[in-house]
Motif scaffolding. Structure first.
Motif, PDB file in Angstrom:
ATOM      1  N   ALA A   1       0.846  -1.201   0.000  1.00 18.30           N
ATOM      2  CA  ALA A   1       0.000   0.000   0.000  1.00 18.30           C
ATOM      3  C   ALA A   1       0.876   1.244   0.000  1.00 18.30           C
ATOM      4  N   THR A   2       0.406   2.272  -0.677  1.00 18.61           N
ATOM      5  CA  THR A   2       1.102   3.555  -0.609  1.00 18.61           C
ATOM      6  C   THR A   2       0.647   4.287   0.651  1.00 18.61           C
TER       7      THR A   2
ATOM      8  N   GLY B   1      -7.006   2.856  -5.627  1.00 24.27           N
ATOM      9  CA  GLY B   1      -6.620   2.476  -6.979  1.00 24.27           C
ATOM     10  C   GLY B   1      -5.702   1.270  -6.898  1.00 24.27           C
ATOM     11  N   TYR B   2      -5.606   0.533  -7.988  1.00 19.85           N
ATOM     12  CA  TYR B   2      -4.839  -0.712  -7.979  1.00 19.85           C
ATOM     13  C   TYR B   2      -3.899  -0.772  -9.174  1.00 19.85           C
ATOM     14  N   ALA B   3      -2.721  -1.308  -8.940  1.00 22.70           N
ATOM     15  CA  ALA B   3      -1.741  -1.506 -10.007  1.00 22.70           C
ATOM     16  C   ALA B   3      -0.999  -2.806  -9.706  1.00 22.70           C
ATOM     17  N   PHE B   4      -0.472  -3.414 -10.745  1.00 24.87           N
ATOM     18  CA  PHE B   4       0.206  -4.705 -10.594  1.00 24.87           C
ATOM     19  C   PHE B   4       1.532  -4.685 -11.340  1.00 24.87           C
ATOM     20  N   MET B   5       2.497  -5.429 -10.796  1.00 22.88           N
ATOM     21  CA  MET B   5       3.814  -5.485 -11.417  1.00 22.88           C
ATOM     22  C   MET B   5       4.331  -6.919 -11.385  1.00 22.88           C
ATOM     23  N   PRO B   6       4.516  -7.519 -12.543  1.00 22.32           N
ATOM     24  CA  PRO B   6       5.068  -8.881 -12.573  1.00 22.32           C
ATOM     25  C   PRO B   6       6.569  -8.855 -12.277  1.00 22.32           C
ATOM     26  N   TYR B   7       7.061  -9.920 -11.675  1.00 27.06           N
ATOM     27  CA  TYR B   7       8.495 -10.055 -11.428  1.00 27.06           C
ATOM     28  C   TYR B   7       8.836 -11.544 -11.391  1.00 27.06           C
TER      29      TYR B   7
ATOM     30  N   GLY C   1       1.059  -6.697  -5.993  1.00 24.00           N
ATOM     31  CA  GLY C   1      -0.144  -5.880  -6.079  1.00 24.00           C
ATOM     32  C   GLY C   1       0.056  -4.606  -5.279  1.00 24.00           C
ATOM     33  N   PHE C   2      -0.315  -3.483  -5.855  1.00 23.78           N
ATOM     34  CA  PHE C   2      -0.192  -2.192  -5.188  1.00 23.78           C
ATOM     35  C   PHE C   2      -1.572  -1.600  -4.968  1.00 23.78           C
TER      36      PHE C   2
END
Length: 159
Positions: A4-5, A41-47, A59-60
């Motif tokens: 979470a921010t 709001g939601y954002a995702f980053m693969p790694y 998941g952010f």
């Protein structure tokens, strides 16, 4: 993992997530128009996981910084495993920065990443002082130990 921010209004939480993930988490038309996060709001980053050697996803959750939307912020950080406190490099810790830190501490957040969001391309004395104050505040207030903090610098020009 869910991250979470946290941080003061207009310190670059949404811009920082967009720089990391390529996703603008402000999805509502009113948010786009006002340039102010209102709802989660939601954002995702693969790694690539170093442990499993498989593709994983971070998941952010982008939370509002404006004090009027504190209930939305609480809903967003309640399920997170990690927090990313964004502090504007030219302004330093502000009212909601401290408020969000207190909430994260009460929720017993395991770890915290401090993102230093630069809105200008140069390093001024004010920026250096703001960084120093943010770090010493976190440590001296016993909100986090130095070992619990990881520092992340955003040094990108925002137009």
């Amino acid at each position: 993992m869910i991250i979470a921010t946290a941080g003061h209004v207009d310190h670059g939480k949404t811009h920082s997530l967009q720089a990391l993930t390529g996703t603008n988490a402000d999805r509502l038309p009113e948010e786009q128009k006002r340039g102010l996060t209102i709802d989660l709001g939601y954002a995702f980053m693969p790694y690539l996981s170093a442990i499993t050697q498989q593709q994983e996803t971070l998941g952010f959750i982008d939370v509002p910084g404006y004090e009027k939307f504190l209930s939305n912020m609480l809903a967003g950080v309640g399920t997170a495993h990690h927090a990313m406190l964004i502090v504007a490099g030219d302004e330093g810790m502000m009212a909601q920065s401290y408020e969000h830190l207190a909430i994260l501490r009460l929720l017993a957040m395991d770890s915290l990443t401090v993102g230093d969001h630069h809105v200008r391309s140069h390093h001024s004395r004010a920026t250096t002082a703001a960084r120093s104050t943010a770090h010493s505040t976190l440590i001296s207030a016993r909100l986090y130990r130095a070992a619990d903090l990881s520092l992340l610098n955003y040094n990108r020009r925002w137009h």
